[in-house]
Structure formats: C-alpha cells, structure tokens
Design a protein around this motif. Structure first.
Motif, mmCIF file in Angstrom:
data_model
loop_
_atom_site.group_PDB
_atom_site.id
_atom_site.type_symbol
_atom_site.label_atom_id
_atom_site.label_comp_id
_atom_site.label_asym_id
_atom_site.label_seq_id
_atom_site.Cartn_x
_atom_site.Cartn_y
_atom_site.Cartn_z
ATOM 1 N N ILE A 396 0.819 -1.204 0.000
ATOM 2 C CA ILE A 396 0.000 0.000 0.000
ATOM 3 C C ILE A 396 0.861 1.266 0.000
ATOM 4 O O ILE A 396 0.558 2.244 -0.682
ATOM 5 C CB ILE A 396 -0.946 0.021 1.238
ATOM 6 N N GLY A 397 1.941 1.273 0.770
ATOM 7 C CA GLY A 397 2.827 2.447 0.810
ATOM 8 C C GLY A 397 3.327 2.748 -0.597
ATOM 9 O O GLY A 397 3.675 1.831 -1.335
ATOM 10 N N VAL A 398 3.353 4.034 -0.943
ATOM 11 C CA VAL A 398 3.803 4.399 -2.295
ATOM 12 C C VAL A 398 5.250 3.955 -2.520
ATOM 13 O O VAL A 398 5.613 3.507 -3.605
ATOM 14 C CB VAL A 398 3.625 5.922 -2.514
ATOM 15 N N ALA A 399 6.063 4.052 -1.485
ATOM 16 C CA ALA A 399 7.458 3.615 -1.622
ATOM 17 C C ALA A 399 7.499 2.090 -1.578
ATOM 18 O O ALA A 399 7.117 1.464 -0.597
ATOM 19 C CB ALA A 399 8.290 4.203 -0.498
ATOM 20 N N SER A 400 7.978 1.521 -2.650
ATOM 21 C CA SER A 400 7.992 0.065 -2.751
ATOM 22 C C SER A 400 9.118 -0.517 -1.888
ATOM 23 O O SER A 400 10.258 -0.062 -1.949
ATOM 24 C CB SER A 400 8.200 -0.323 -4.211
ATOM 25 N N THR A 401 8.781 -1.502 -1.069
ATOM 26 C CA THR A 401 9.796 -2.108 -0.197
ATOM 27 C C THR A 401 9.759 -3.633 -0.326
ATOM 28 O O THR A 401 10.643 -4.236 -0.901
ATOM 29 C CB THR A 401 9.559 -1.695 1.276
ATOM 30 N N LYS A 402 8.656 -4.232 0.172
ATOM 31 C CA LYS A 402 8.625 -5.699 0.147
ATOM 32 C C LYS A 402 8.494 -6.232 -1.282
ATOM 33 O O LYS A 402 8.919 -7.357 -1.555
ATOM 34 C CB LYS A 402 7.515 -6.234 1.047
ATOM 35 N N ALA A 403 7.942 -5.445 -2.179
ATOM 36 C CA ALA A 403 7.869 -5.909 -3.570
ATOM 37 C C ALA A 403 9.260 -5.926 -4.199
ATOM 38 O O ALA A 403 9.552 -6.763 -5.060
ATOM 39 C CB ALA A 403 6.925 -5.032 -4.383
ATOM 40 N N PHE A 404 10.122 -4.986 -3.753
ATOM 41 C CA PHE A 404 11.496 -4.956 -4.278
ATOM 42 C C PHE A 404 12.230 -6.236 -3.892
ATOM 43 O O PHE A 404 12.779 -6.938 -4.748
ATOM 44 C CB PHE A 404 12.227 -3.728 -3.730
ATOM 45 N N THR A 405 12.202 -6.571 -2.601
ATOM 46 C CA THR A 405 12.933 -7.776 -2.186
ATOM 47 C C THR A 405 12.250 -9.036 -2.732
ATOM 48 O O THR A 405 12.921 -10.015 -3.069
ATOM 49 C CB THR A 405 13.089 -7.827 -0.646
ATOM 50 N N GLY A 406 10.918 -8.993 -2.858
ATOM 51 C CA GLY A 406 10.208 -10.135 -3.449
ATOM 52 C C GLY A 406 10.635 -10.341 -4.898
ATOM 53 O O GLY A 406 10.854 -11.470 -5.355
ATOM 54 N N GLN A 596 2.030 8.560 1.462
ATOM 55 C CA GLN A 596 1.504 9.259 0.274
ATOM 56 C C GLN A 596 2.352 10.480 -0.040
ATOM 57 O O GLN A 596 1.920 11.617 0.133
ATOM 58 C CB GLN A 596 0.073 9.701 0.510
ATOM 59 N N PRO A 597 3.578 10.283 -0.476
ATOM 60 C CA PRO A 597 4.432 11.433 -0.758
ATOM 61 C C PRO A 597 3.817 12.333 -1.831
ATOM 62 O O PRO A 597 3.107 11.841 -2.713
ATOM 63 C CB PRO A 597 5.723 10.803 -1.278
ATOM 64 N N LYS A 598 4.134 13.616 -1.721
ATOM 65 C CA LYS A 598 3.515 14.566 -2.653
ATOM 66 C C LYS A 598 3.892 14.247 -4.107
ATOM 67 O O LYS A 598 4.997 13.810 -4.389
ATOM 68 C CB LYS A 598 3.889 16.006 -2.286
#
Ligand code: AGP
Length: 607
Positions: A396-406, A596-598
């Motif tokens: 959900i967070g705009v900054a991708s984290t777990k999808a990157f490592t996945g 939700q960064p601008k």
C-alpha cells in the motif's frame, strides 16, 4: 494516480464510497468527490485536498441513495480545483462520470460538443464523456456509454451513473485498470482491489474495450452474451493485509513484513535436493528455456532497480547476456528483438502504463514476455505469456519495499533455474538454495536494528543532499536507497557506482555531505574501502552498510550498520533493508506523509 469506486446494492452508498476512497488514498490524489442517486436525483459533492475535507462536508448530509460513484483525482488536465474534481456531470445534471486516464482527442471532441450546444464547467478531459453520453442518453445507458467511448481516443477506466437508471452502474475500460467486485445482492466497481476488499473477495478483471452493466443482481457486458461469471477470481487477500495494524505507516509495516513475504515468495518453489527452483507459471518447456540466448528486462523505478540486480544474477549464474531497460525508453526506441530473446517485465502493480506499452511493443516484435508481478490478475499479469507472482501481499505504501525484495527473490530463482540448466552444478545450486532459505531469518536480524537506524536518522534529518554508493550487486542497492530517501523525505539523493564518484560527484563532497556506502564483504569490498578513504579525505560523512564482523570498517566510517553474511548474489536483499529504514525514519522526523508522498502515485497508470 486517480482512484475509482462505485456501488449499487441495498445499503446507502455514501459510507461505502467514502471508505472505499479512504482505502485508495495510497494511490495519491489532490481532490475527491462522490455522486449518489438519491430520491431520484443526482447529488454531487466534491472537495479539493484531503479526503477528510470531503468527509467533513458530508458530515450532516442525509444521502440515503443506494447507487453511487466516488473518485480521488490526481490532476492531469486542469488544476486541482473543486470544479475539476470528479465526478463530472452532463448539461442536464442527470449523468455523472468518474474517469481514470487521459483522452487524447479531448480538444476536438470538446469543440464539437460545444458547437452542438453543450456547456462545459471544468477544464478536464473527463467532462467530454458526460456530454458524449448525454448525446446518446435517450435509451439504454449501457448502449449510450458504448456509443460515447467509440468516439474517444485514449486511455480510460470510467464508471457512470444516471438518475434515470437508479439501479445501474456502467463501467468501461481501455488501458486504465477497472475491476467489478461481485457481492451478494450488491456489486462494486473499483480501480483497485483495496477499495472493495472488506466487502468482497470476488472480482472480475475488466478487459480493454469492455463495457459492463452492473446491477445489484448481477453483471452483463454490452454484448450481453459473455459468460462473465466464468471470469470471477478470488483476490486471496486477508482483510488485515490492507490495514496498518499496530504500525504508524504502511511503509513501516511492509518493511517489517519482508521476511514472511520472502518465505511466501520462495515457498514450494525451491528444490533443495536438486539445487534448483521450480516456477510453473513460466509456461515454458525445458527446451524453450534452453533456447533463450538473451534476456531483456523492462520496468520502471524500483522495479527497474530490481532488474539491474537481476542482470548481475542472470549473468553470473546463467552466463546469459542481459539488458535492462526503462520501460518508458524501450517503448519508444526501435528495440532489436531476435530469435532466442526473452523479455521479462517487472511491475509490482502490474498496471504501470509505460511497462504495459513496452510489453505490447516486445510482443509485437515477436518476443516471448514473462511478467514478474505482485498484483494477481493485473494487466501485465494477464498480458504476458507467463510469469511469476511475487506473493508479497498487498503493498500500500507508495514507496515500494517488500515488492522490491520479493522481485529479487524471484529473479534469483529464475537465475538459479537457468543456471542449473546450463553451467551451475548441483552442489553450487544447493548452496544457493540453502542461502536463500536462511535469508528471511537474517532479514529479521537486520530489522532488529531498527532502533539504532532510527537514532542515526536523527543526525541526518536536516540534510539537503545525500550520496549513495555501491559497486557490483550493491550499485543498484545504492540507487534504490537514494530513491527511497528522495521520494519520501524530499531530500535530494543520488545513487552512483562507487568508482564513478571520482568522475564528477566527488566535487560535491565536504563535511556536510552524508555518503551512504553499501560495502558488504564481497568480491569488490577492497575497492569500495578505497572509495571510502577518498570520501574521508574530503571530510564527507560516511555511513557504511557492512558485513557483521567487519571491525576494520568501523575505523573508516562515521557510522556502520551491520548486516549478516550471505552469498554475494543475495546481499542486496539484506543491504536494502537498513536503507529502507533510514529513509523511513528520516521522513518521519521531517514530518513527511510517508505513505503518500507529494506528487507521487502508487501505480503510474498514465504515460
Ligand atoms: C517505488 O518506490 C516507486 N514509488 C516507483 O518507482 C515504482 O517502483 C514504479 O512506479 C514502478 O511501479 P510498478 O512496479 O508497479 O510497475
């Protein structure tokens, strides 16, 4: 990007629309609105800024209608103002439309419609839909929407209601994702699963060119004979997965979910005894895989960074030539695709417009395209010839984290399998598998250092610039660390190959420049240590990400964050975690809206 939710059923629509829009906030938006058919009349409410302002506006409003549409807008045509916010209406005020996407022939259609007497009230391209539908609105709304979209060139996902049809939602899609949520005695339309996830897990993914009528009793397509019921999929999300739980932000929750997410990604796909992986979704026979002579990886942003690491993995293991392309560049170049080429499209959302277009371009040229995608049933997942789902759970967070490592875990498994087909021995394969199996618990060890990283963040909270350096596998990690910092904390950050620093960025280094150096003990460790010396000589502040037990680096760096030892090929999965946490804590300390960064959106569904 914009978000759409629509409801038709037995309950009052307004609360459902507002809660759906709330769950779409992560996509990024600058205004929000709803339209509800209540007591035979169309009522429209919209407001600029945060959704809470629309909720305040609606606090005392009695709106019992059971048919409605809602929208969060991310401005493209026309500034973020109330009159440009969706839903838009026709001249008679009976038809309301919400729209994601961009109409390319909007100006021409607008001129024609004005000449025919239509009055426009906004600067948006969307309003064209309202007046076009009005032109055909005498009979069936489904037919009217079908006729209107035949005039339109561009990308759209639209949802339409009319006060003349109080039990009917009409949805149409071309290039912009839309799903129909199938409930009991009620149905939904949405741009994204989270909007409707608490109410139903059963969805139909709409296809491009499709126009669907949605009533409380069911759904039917414009052709009337499509077996839509055969296309109902279960999204397979646990309701809690789209809640923050005890975490203050989705991003932090998702950073901490990484060990379990990786376990899911590799579960049942690693075969330890054979030192191999099994990825059934590739839809390729062993011979077809053996016939691959070059791999082209396409993606955007974080997915592109993952692709760069995939390049190292594939070259090292499978000895295959690999090219990594920004999807936005690939689609407009004249890319050379030859027999034996395999294209891999990486996209967490599966809805990134540039990546979709690049997939189509590669397929047009005869390439077989595989997708590495997180969102099940998304456009890229359906468009590609095969692929691998990340199983990371909703991000959900705009900054991708777990999808990157996945994604890295999936690329590792592809490299492992192609390697085992070619040059990698069983013994080496087993070592690789075991290292991957150990990784989730090593990630937990890194996550346990959060407090230390949060303390470090306090020292950099007022920074204006930062440099991230790495070599080999750690270079794309540096790029990803810099992207995380800039997108959520708004601090300017650049990632660079460590040795390239001497060719320009070294001019920037002084006592005020924090330099994050990803320096695990790998094949280029000594070289990176030399680069650290160069920074120190110029009084730059060095934050090193280093391997546990590397005490020598402590005397060279101002701060060291340790990660456990793993194989070089897997180091990025550990090294990126402290960088995610550092960016997160700096952003929180700066009071930034982390999730939700601008100006940013979770899925960039326009070009
Ligand atoms: C990641 O933190 C970014 N917000 C962004 O770069 C993202 O990775 C990019 O837009 C690609 O998205 P996708 O993976 O959904 O295609």
């Amino acid at each position: 990007m914009c978000g759409i939710v629509g409801y038709v059923g037995a309950q009052p629509a307004m609360p459902l629309l507002l809660s759906g829009l709330h769950r779409l906030e992560y996509r990024g938006y600058d205004s929000a609105g709803i339209a509800v058919v209540s007591d035979g009349a169309l009522e429209v409410y919209k407001e600029v800024g945060n959704l809470s302002r629309l909720q305040e506006m609606l606090a005392g409003v009695d709106l019992p209608g059971r048919l409605g549409i809602g929208h969060t807008r991310w401005a493209t045509h026309g500034e973020p103002t109330t009159h440009n916010a969706h839903p838009h209406t026709d001249c008679s005020g009976t038809i309301a439309v919400v729209h994601n996407g961009i109409i390319e022939n909007c100006e021409q259609l607008r001129r024609e419609l004005i000449a025919r007497g239509h009055r426009f009230r906004s600067d948006t391209d969307t309003e064209v839909f309202c007046h076009l539908i009005e032109e055909y609105a005498d009979g069936d709304l489904l037919e009217a929407v079908g006729a209107a979209i035949s005039k339109v060139i561009g990308a759209y996902g639209i949802c339409v209601i009319s006060s003349r049809h109080p039990g009917l939602l009409v949805a149409a899609r071309n290039g912009s994702p839309l799903i129909v949520g199938v409930g009991d005695g009620e149905n939904f339309v949405a741009s994204d699963v989270p909007a409707i996830a608490p109410y139903t897990q059963r969805v139909i993914y709409m296809e491009d060119g499709e126009v669907i009528a949605v009533t409380p009793e069911g759904v039917r397509s414009i052709a009337g004979k499509d077996a839509l019921s055969a296309r109902v999929h279960s999204v397979g999300w646990e309701p809690g997965e789209i809640e923050k739980g005890d975490f203050p932000h989705f991003m932090l929750k998702e950073i901490h979910e990484q060990p379990e997410a990786i376990e899911r990604t590799v579960s049942g796909r690693l075969i330890e005894s054979e030192g191999d992986s099994h990825l059934g979704g590739l839809n390729m026979t062993p011979n077809e895989l053996l016939g691959v002579t070059r791999i082209v990886i396409i993606g955007c942003g974080t997915s592109w960074h993952a692709g760069l690491i995939g390049e190292y993995m594939l070259e090292e293991n499978a000895c295959l030539p690999v090219e990594v392309e920004y999807a936005s560049e690939f689609r407009y170049r004249n890319p050379v695709i030859q027999r034996g080429d395999l294209v891999i499209a990486i996209s967490q959302s599966g809805e990134t417009a540039d990546t979709i277009a690049a997939v189509r371009e590669a397929q047009r040229r005869g390439a077989r395209v595989l997708g590495i995608v997180n969102v099940v049933g998304s456009t890229i997942a359906r468009l590609t010839d095969g692929g691998v789902y990340l199983r990371s759970g909703p991000e959900i967070g705009v900054a991708s984290t777990k999808a990157f490592t996945g994604t890295l875990a999936v690329l590792f498994m592809i490299a492992l399998h192609l390697g085992r087909q070619r040059h990698t021995s069983n013994a080496v394969g087993r070592t690789l598998v075991r290292a991957m199996q150990a990784l989730p618990s090593q990630m937990r060890q890194v996550l346990a250092r959060e407090e230390e990283i949060a303390e470090l963040a306090t020292r950099f909270v007022d920074g204006r610039n930062a440099l991230y350096l790495g070599r080999g596998y750690s270079f794309p990690v540096a790029l990803e660390g810099a992207l995380k910092l800039k997108e959520i904390s708004y601090i300017h950050a650049e990632g660079y190959p460590a040795a390239e620093m001497k060719h320009g960025p070294i001019a920037l280094i002084d006592k005020n420049m924090p330099v994050v150096v990803v320096a695990p003990q790998d094949s280029v460790y000594d070289k990176v240590v030399s680069n650290i010396e160069e920074i120190r000589t110029r009084r730059g502040q060095v934050i090193a990400v280093a391997t546990e037990g590397d005490t020598a680096i402590a005397s060279k760096a101002d701060h060291v964050i340790y990660i456990p030892q793993t194989l070089e090929i897997l180091t990025p999965l550990l090294a990126v975690v402290p960088l995610q946490l550092l960016a997160y804590h700096i952003a929180v300390l700066r009071g930034c809206p982390v999730d939700q960064p601008k100006n940013l959106a979770k899925s960039v569904t326009v070009e």
